[in-house]
Design an enzyme around this catalytic site. Structure first.
Site, mmCIF file in Angstrom:
data_model
loop_
_atom_site.group_PDB
_atom_site.id
_atom_site.type_symbol
_atom_site.label_atom_id
_atom_site.label_comp_id
_atom_site.label_asym_id
_atom_site.label_seq_id
_atom_site.Cartn_x
_atom_site.Cartn_y
_atom_site.Cartn_z
ATOM 1 N N GLY A 1 -39.888 -59.700 -59.985
ATOM 2 C CA GLY A 1 -39.303 -60.663 -60.909
ATOM 3 C C GLY A 1 -37.955 -61.134 -60.410
ATOM 4 O O GLY A 1 -37.645 -61.013 -59.221
ATOM 5 N N CYS A 2 -37.143 -61.649 -61.301
ATOM 6 C CA CYS A 2 -35.822 -62.139 -60.923
ATOM 7 C C CYS A 2 -35.043 -61.042 -60.220
ATOM 8 O O CYS A 2 -34.924 -59.924 -60.722
ATOM 9 C CB CYS A 2 -35.068 -62.613 -62.166
ATOM 10 S SG CYS A 2 -33.408 -63.206 -61.824
ATOM 11 N N PHE A 3 -34.513 -61.350 -59.045
ATOM 12 C CA PHE A 3 -33.861 -60.297 -58.257
ATOM 13 C C PHE A 3 -32.557 -59.810 -58.863
ATOM 14 O O PHE A 3 -32.055 -58.760 -58.478
ATOM 15 C CB PHE A 3 -33.654 -60.704 -56.801
ATOM 16 C CG PHE A 3 -33.145 -62.100 -56.524
ATOM 17 C CD1 PHE A 3 -32.394 -62.813 -57.452
ATOM 18 C CD2 PHE A 3 -33.421 -62.704 -55.307
ATOM 19 C CE1 PHE A 3 -31.926 -64.091 -57.173
ATOM 20 C CE2 PHE A 3 -32.958 -63.984 -55.009
ATOM 21 C CZ PHE A 3 -32.204 -64.676 -55.951
#
Length: 224
Positions: free
Chosen positions: A56-58
């Site tokens: 997902g979003c880092f």
């Protein structure tokens, strides 16, 4: 729809996205996952190894691993595509082949690769979501393990099989296991974004709870 790319959002939009994310937190959010049955022994001598995860979003994945004892350094970046297109505006279109990823440099005498996997699946990602994670959708948010050695491949494959057989998830695990070919660090403003912006509502709603779970479930590994 990519939401990670819009750090400045209206209150209403952020809350709506956060509520959506709250409905799709990792199934393991109810309990700590078991450790891998197959793992690497703790190295006798201090040294460094590299692990790369996409979940997902880092921003949130990096924030989780920043709080794990034995982790020396992390970077937010991109894996799975070419160097030419490893730029945020291009990756965010979802057609470059990259996944938002986090490179973890760790001391194997303090934390094993299997323990990193346990943290990853318990806290950082929902392995049943295909090409999305929480409020963020697109192939760049897919769940992936990029193995850097045959040993990492063996341990990760064993753990994926172990979790699947345990029937922990109501849906199939879709996390991909692929060789690490390259990692490209993201732009500077992405690095340690969650640490620098703890009051960002996206972070507060979607990522701060992950660190809280890490602290609760892995007290021996948690580091401020």
């Amino acid at each position: 729809m990519s939401t990670c790319r819009h750090p400045l959002r209206t209150l209403g939009a952020t809350l709506a996205l956060g509520l959506l994310g709250a409905c799709t937190l990792p199934p393991a959010a109810a309990a700590k996952l078991p450790p891998p049955a197959v793992d690497a022994p703790r190295a006798a001598a201090h040294g460094e190894q590299v692990a790369v995860f996409a979940g997902g979003c880092f921003w949130g994945v990096q924030e989780v691993f920043e709080h794990v004892k034995g982790v020396r350094k992390t970077w937010a970046g991109y894996s799975g595509g070419s160097a030419v297109t490893a730029h945020y505006d291009l990756v965010s279109e979802g057609d470059t082949g990259h996944a938002e990823s986090v490179k973890v440099v760790f001391d194997p005498s303090q934390v094993s690769y299997g323990q990193l996997l346990q943290v990853f699946f318990s806290v950082a990602t929902n392995p049943t979501e295909l090409n999305r994670q929480g409020p963020d959708s697109g192939t760049q948010y897919r769940s992936m393990i990029f193995y850097a050695s045959p040993e990492q491949q063996r341990i990760a494959a064993g753990y994926l099989a172990q979790l699947g057989k345990a029937g922990i998830y109501a849906a199939p695990i879709v996390t991909q296991l692929v060789p690490l070919k390259a990692f490209y660090p993201a732009e500077s403003w992405h690095q340690d974004y969650a640490s620098h912006h703890p009051d960002d509502l996206y972070i507060a709603i979607n990522d701060t709870p992950k660190v809280a779970n890490l602290r609760q479930w892995f007290p021996a590994l948690y580091m401020r």
